[in-house]
Design an enzyme around this catalytic site. Structure first.
Site, PDB file in Angstrom:
ATOM      1  N   MET A   7     -12.110   4.975  -0.727  1.00 46.29           N
ATOM      2  CA  MET A   7     -12.786   5.241   0.558  1.00 46.29           C
ATOM      3  C   MET A   7     -13.366   6.640   0.478  1.00 46.29           C
ATOM      4  SD  MET A   7      -9.865   3.518   3.004  1.00 46.29           S
ATOM      5  CE  MET A   7      -8.631   3.536   1.706  1.00 46.29           C
ATOM      6  N   MET A  28      -8.689   8.390   0.114  1.00 41.27           N
ATOM      7  CA  MET A  28      -9.491   8.781   1.288  1.00 41.27           C
ATOM      8  C   MET A  28      -9.959  10.218   1.152  1.00 41.27           C
ATOM      9  SD  MET A  28      -6.986   7.213   4.179  1.00 41.27           S
ATOM     10  CE  MET A  28      -6.479   5.503   4.168  1.00 41.27           C
ATOM     11  N   SER A  66       0.839  -1.198   0.000  1.00 42.79           N
ATOM     12  CA  SER A  66       0.000   0.000   0.000  1.00 42.79           C
ATOM     13  C   SER A  66       0.871   1.244   0.000  1.00 42.79           C
ATOM     14  CB  SER A  66      -0.908   0.021   1.226  1.00 42.79           C
ATOM     15  OG  SER A  66      -1.471   1.322   1.361  1.00 42.79           O
ATOM     16  N   HIS A 106      -1.175  -1.127  -4.305  1.00 42.61           N
ATOM     17  CA  HIS A 106      -2.456  -0.780  -3.687  1.00 42.61           C
ATOM     18  C   HIS A 106      -2.472   0.725  -3.404  1.00 42.61           C
ATOM     19  CE1 HIS A 106      -6.079  -1.729  -1.277  1.00 42.61           C
ATOM     20  NE2 HIS A 106      -5.610  -0.911  -0.362  1.00 42.61           N
ATOM     21  N   ASP A 144      -4.657   3.723  -1.714  1.00 40.57           N
ATOM     22  CA  ASP A 144      -5.746   4.039  -0.790  1.00 40.57           C
ATOM     23  C   ASP A 144      -6.210   5.472  -1.001  1.00 40.57           C
ATOM     24  OD1 ASP A 144      -6.071   1.646   0.888  1.00 40.57           O
ATOM     25  OD2 ASP A 144      -3.988   2.018   1.451  1.00 40.57           O
ATOM     26  N   GLY A 188      -8.998   3.882   6.976  1.00 35.21           N
ATOM     27  CA  GLY A 188      -8.665   5.288   7.213  1.00 35.21           C
ATOM     28  C   GLY A 188      -7.208   5.543   7.547  1.00 35.21           C
ATOM     29  N   PHE A 189      -6.544   4.545   8.106  1.00 40.20           N
ATOM     30  CA  PHE A 189      -5.167   4.754   8.545  1.00 40.20           C
ATOM     31  C   PHE A 189      -4.342   3.494   8.352  1.00 40.20           C
ATOM     32  CE2 PHE A 189      -7.951   7.481  10.986  1.00 40.20           C
ATOM     33  CZ  PHE A 189      -7.356   8.727  10.819  1.00 40.20           C
ATOM     34  N   GLY A 190      -3.054   3.699   8.064  1.00 39.46           N
ATOM     35  CA  GLY A 190      -2.117   2.585   8.074  1.00 39.46           C
ATOM     36  C   GLY A 190      -1.627   2.350   9.496  1.00 39.46           C
ATOM     37  N   GLY A 191      -0.901   1.271   9.666  1.00 36.27           N
ATOM     38  CA  GLY A 191      -0.231   1.025  10.935  1.00 36.27           C
ATOM     39  C   GLY A 191      -1.113   0.588  12.088  1.00 36.27           C
ATOM     40  N   MET A 220     -11.508  -5.926   5.163  1.00 30.52           N
ATOM     41  CA  MET A 220     -10.759  -4.986   6.005  1.00 30.52           C
ATOM     42  C   MET A 220     -10.447  -5.668   7.330  1.00 30.52           C
ATOM     43  SD  MET A 220     -10.254  -2.268   4.229  1.00 30.52           S
ATOM     44  CE  MET A 220      -9.262  -1.588   5.551  1.00 30.52           C
ATOM     45  N   HIS A 241      -8.285   1.397  -4.034  1.00 28.96           N
ATOM     46  CA  HIS A 241      -9.236   1.196  -2.932  1.00 28.96           C
ATOM     47  C   HIS A 241      -9.873   2.548  -2.624  1.00 28.96           C
ATOM     48  CE1 HIS A 241      -9.640   0.030   1.644  1.00 28.96           C
ATOM     49  NE2 HIS A 241     -10.792   0.365   1.094  1.00 28.96           N
ATOM     50  N   ASP A 260      -6.821  -6.701   4.076  1.00 21.02           N
ATOM     51  CA  ASP A 260      -6.238  -5.353   4.016  1.00 21.02           C
ATOM     52  C   ASP A 260      -6.188  -4.750   5.416  1.00 21.02           C
ATOM     53  OD1 ASP A 260      -5.315  -2.869   3.330  1.00 21.02           O
ATOM     54  OD2 ASP A 260      -7.149  -2.212   2.299  1.00 21.02           O
ATOM     55  N   GLY A 261      -4.969  -4.546   5.905  1.00 22.68           N
ATOM     56  CA  GLY A 261      -4.775  -3.852   7.173  1.00 22.68           C
ATOM     57  C   GLY A 261      -4.139  -4.720   8.235  1.00 22.68           C
ATOM     58  N   GLY A 262      -3.054  -4.203   8.808  1.00 27.28           N
ATOM     59  CA  GLY A 262      -2.403  -4.906   9.914  1.00 27.28           C
ATOM     60  C   GLY A 262      -1.686  -6.178   9.504  1.00 27.28           C
TER      61      GLY A 262
HETATM   62  C1  DX5 Z   1      -6.491   1.381   5.473  1.00 21.82           C
HETATM   63  C2  DX5 Z   1      -5.986   0.963   4.124  1.00 21.82           C
HETATM   64  C3  DX5 Z   1      -4.897  -0.041   4.123  1.00 21.82           C
HETATM   65  C4  DX5 Z   1      -3.648   0.440   4.799  1.00 21.82           C
HETATM   66  C5  DX5 Z   1      -2.828  -0.737   5.205  1.00 21.82           C
HETATM   67  O1  DX5 Z   1      -7.584   2.227   5.303  1.00 21.82           O
HETATM   68  O2  DX5 Z   1      -7.061   0.422   3.372  1.00 21.82           O
HETATM   69  O3  DX5 Z   1      -4.629  -0.427   2.782  1.00 21.82           O
HETATM   70  O4  DX5 Z   1      -2.879   1.269   3.993  1.00 21.82           O
HETATM   71  O5  DX5 Z   1      -1.764  -0.285   5.989  1.00 21.82           O
HETATM   72  P1  DX5 Z   1      -1.045  -1.230   7.035  1.00 21.82           P
HETATM   73  O6  DX5 Z   1      -0.461  -2.369   6.273  1.00 21.82           O
HETATM   74  O7  DX5 Z   1       0.011  -0.344   7.624  1.00 21.82           O
HETATM   75  O8  DX5 Z   1      -2.066  -1.660   8.036  1.00 21.82           O
HETATM   76 ZN    ZN Z   2      -6.578  -0.276   1.386  1.00 23.83          ZN
END
Ligand code: DX5
Ligand code: ZN
Length: 226
Positions: free
Chosen positions: A74, A43, A14, A39, A41, A148-151, A143, A72, A181-183
């Site tokens: 959002m 937003m 991503s 990927h 994102d 909304g956020f990475g990490g 999801m 993706h 997707d995520g974590g």
């Molecule tokens: C969250 C995104 C994810 C995100 C994943 O809204 O859809 O794609 O970037 O980031 P990580 O891998 O850091 O959880």
């Molecule tokens: Zn995503």
């Protein structure tokens, strides 16, 4: 679970976790490191409480990589922006059912533009949402964090949803990619894969690593016997 252990895993880093001052170099680096998709994102600060980037960034990067662009969205409303992302270079366009009133129509629009269509299920969204649009779905994103956020931390509550979707997909007669997707980290990836995911989307675990190729290989897991 023989069908899950024999599957080659698609890795989609991503861009959200990349160094935004060096996007072109970052994309080149993950392409060289063996990424399968990029990927992206998108937003809007409304559907999700964060802002990222729009089609201009896709168009700028499109000239510099052959990686499929896995977009993706959002954003809500989503329909008015689908064509712009298709024109900017998206190969896959995924959206949340909650982002528009007519999911079937949105998916039809994506496919009419010649793109693969995806549906993204939030942690609280049931897989029943896509039961009657199977013919229009090429990708399902589960999801494993709130969007909304990475990490963020992986929500293991979503593993049962991935497993149920794996059964649903395997019970049909058309290929549908199943992504988490995520974590996603080297610790959580094996659980997502064991549940039935064939695609892993990972921001922090790839772009936060010193060695992108090693990070991608660690997520993909052991090489499949030929
Ligand atoms: C969250 C995104 C994810 C995100 C994943 O809204 O859809 O794609 O970037 O980031 P990580 O891998 O850091 O959880
Ligand atoms: Zn995503």
């Amino acid at each position: 679970m023989p069908s899950t252990t024999a599957r080659r895993i698609t890795i989609a880093p991503s861009l959200l976790a990349a160094d935004f001052a060096r996007l072109r170099d970052e994309v080149a680096a993950i392409e060289a490191a063996g990424a399968d998709w990029l990927h992206l994102d998108i937003m809007d600060g409304h559907f999700v409480p964060n802002l990222s980037f729009g089609p201009l960034v896709l168009a700028a990067l499109r000239r510099h990589t052959k990686l499929p662009f896995d977009v993706h969205l959002m954003i809500a409303p989503v329909d008015p922006y689908i064509a712009a992302f298709a024109e900017a270079g998206a190969d896959h366009i995924s959206l949340h059912p909650e982002a528009g009133a007519h999911l079937h129509r949105s998916l039809q629009l994506i496919r009419s533009l010649g793109k693969r269509a995806g549906v993204v299920l939030n942690p609280a969204t049931s897989l029943d949402t896509i039961a009657w649009v199977r013919d229009l779905v090429d990708i399902v994103l589960v999801m494993s964090v709130n969007p909304g956020f990475g990490g963020q931390r992986f929500l293991s509550s979503q593993l049962a949803k991935i497993a149920a979707l794996r059964q649903w997909i395997d019970g049909g007669d058309k290929p549908i990619a199943l992504a988490a997707d995520g974590g996603i980290t080297p610790a959580t990836a094996p659980h997502a894969i064991a549940a039935g995911a064939d695609t892993l989307i990972a921001g922090t675990a790839v772009f936060g690593a010193a060695d992108y190729a090693a990070a991608i290989a660690a997520l993909r897991g052991p090489a499949m016997p030929s």
